[in-house]
Design an enzyme around this catalytic site. Structure first.
Site, PDB file in Angstrom:
ATOM      1  CG  ASP A  27      -0.375   0.011   2.422  1.00 45.90           C
ATOM      2  OD1 ASP A  27       0.827  -0.955   2.684  1.00 45.90           O
ATOM      3  OD2 ASP A  27      -0.554   0.553   3.526  1.00 45.90           O
ATOM      4  CD  GLU A  38       4.259   1.006   7.087  1.00 51.46           C
ATOM      5  OE1 GLU A  38       4.942   1.183   7.766  1.00 51.46           O
ATOM      6  OE2 GLU A  38       3.945   1.824   6.142  1.00 51.46           O
TER       7      GLU A  38
END
Length: 379
Positions: free
Chosen positions: A68, A133
């Site tokens: 991400d 994250e």
């Protein structure tokens, strides 16, 4: 165009803004499947996680990272579209090039070259990827680690591909991180007319001496591995919006980045004591994002430093500075953890980029690390 650069471009072209993986993990799983990696896709809530493993023997080395990325900000401020990877003046531009799709590509190509040269190397290899994250980090690596722990599948060494470097890949290695503890503080007063302060109690005025003491407090002196613990106020909110009303309460958010000289519990006790000594009426909620961890000199740290020197010709500096990473979820299991990735100069910025050739250097460092740990004889 190198394999590492081409794979980075493929990943950057996928708009995987937290918590969307946008197919990045399936791409990696398909690429490593011919090398014997077994893919286990773990979906928790909206978050995609991937555990790839080759082999069942010890020791187990794991690369860890996230697919991400943070939002782009105003797209019109980018020189080229953020999800159209663009080479310009020797640099690759695009969201995630440095944080951290370049690292993931370097991991994959390093694994490919390593296994081609050492197909029967002892031990096992793994890759842990999450799409959580950059977000809340509640359904990502922490959940995967809990799953692995429940079945006693614990890695021996882990390298997190966070962008740790300053000028060239590998010049700085993070062998630990400070803890992060956030407080949400509500100070109570009594609302009233600003012309009649004797009939009200201003929480801003009441809290000011305590806040001053908190900002001036020396929480510890740090140690050989960590700087002193820091306290920072990030948000203050009070008032009704009207200029003639004394507010009835005040909201304050603050954060500790703390060393191993303190614990979350010790910091909480000291804050509570200061607030009570100043006679405040308050409520305080705490959120612990991660405890501090340190991987001292040993097999992993020595191997990483040797790999960096072999590729760069110069030694690496060990550091525990910076924010938190998913290493905070892995280290508590007794795993040796380090962070090593691209130069972090442009991360989270408009026109994020990496030096294109540096991705190949990073991949070579990763390959040398695998050789140091799984092929070379220790000592």
């Amino acid at each position: 165009m190198s394999d590492t650069l081409e794979l980075t471009r493929e990943l950057v072209a996928r708009a995987s803004i937290t918590p969307d993986d946008a197919g990045c993990q399936h791409l990696i799983a398909q690429r490593l499947a011919p090398l014997g990696f077994v893919a286990e896709h773990m979906k928790f809530g909206e978050v995609d996680n991937l555990w790839l493993r080759r082999g069942a023997r010890k020791p187990l080395f794991c690369f860890a990272g996230h697919t991400d990325v943070v939002p782009t900000g105003p797209v019109e401020n980018w020189i080229s579209p953020p999800f159209t990877p663009t080479l310009r003046d020797g640099k690759l531009y695009g969201r995630g090039t440095a944080d951290m799709k370049g690292s993931i590509a370097a991991m994959v190509t390093a694994i490919e070259r390593f296994l081609k040269a050492h197909p029967d190397a002892p031990g096992s290899l793994a890759l842990l990827l999450t799409s959580d994250e950059e977000g809340p980090s509640v359904d990502g690596t922490v959940k995967v680690v809990q799953t692995l722990q429940a079945r006693n599948e614990i890695m021996d060494w882990c390298l997190v591909g966070e962008p740790s470097s300053t000028a060239t890949p590998g010049d700085v290695i993070k062998n630990g991180r400070r803890g992060s503890l956030t407080g949400h503080l509500r100070i109570f007063g009594k609302q009233g007319h600003i012309a009649y302060p004797q009939l009200a109690l201003n929480p801003i005025h009441e809290a000011a001496p305590a806040l001053l003491e908190l900002t001036r407090e020396r929480w510890d002196d740090g140690n050989a591995h960590f700087p002193p613990t820091s306290f920072q106020i990030s948000n203050i909110n009070a008032g009704t919006g009207a200029g003639n009303i004394i507010p009835g309460e005040m909201l304050i958010e603050f954060n500790f980045r703390y060393s191993t000289e303190n614990t979350a519990e010790s910091l909480q006790r000291r804050v509570d004591e200061i607030l009570r000594r100043h006679g405040l009426q308050f409520e305080l909620e705490w959120k612990l994002s991660g405890k501090p961890f340190l991987t001292p000199a040993g097999r992993l740290v020595d191997a990483v430093r040797a790999a960096v020197k072999a590729v760069n010709g110069s030694p690496a500096t060990l550091s525990t500075a910076g924010g938190t990473s998913d290493g905070r979820f892995i280290a508590p299991l007794g795993v040796q953890v380090v962070e090593l990735g691209p130069v972090n100069q442009s991360i989270h910025q408009v026109d994020e980029h990496v030096d294109a050739e540096s991705l190949d250097s990073l991949s070579r460092i990763y390959q040398k690390l695998l050789e140091q740990l799984l092929v070379s004889t220790p000592g």
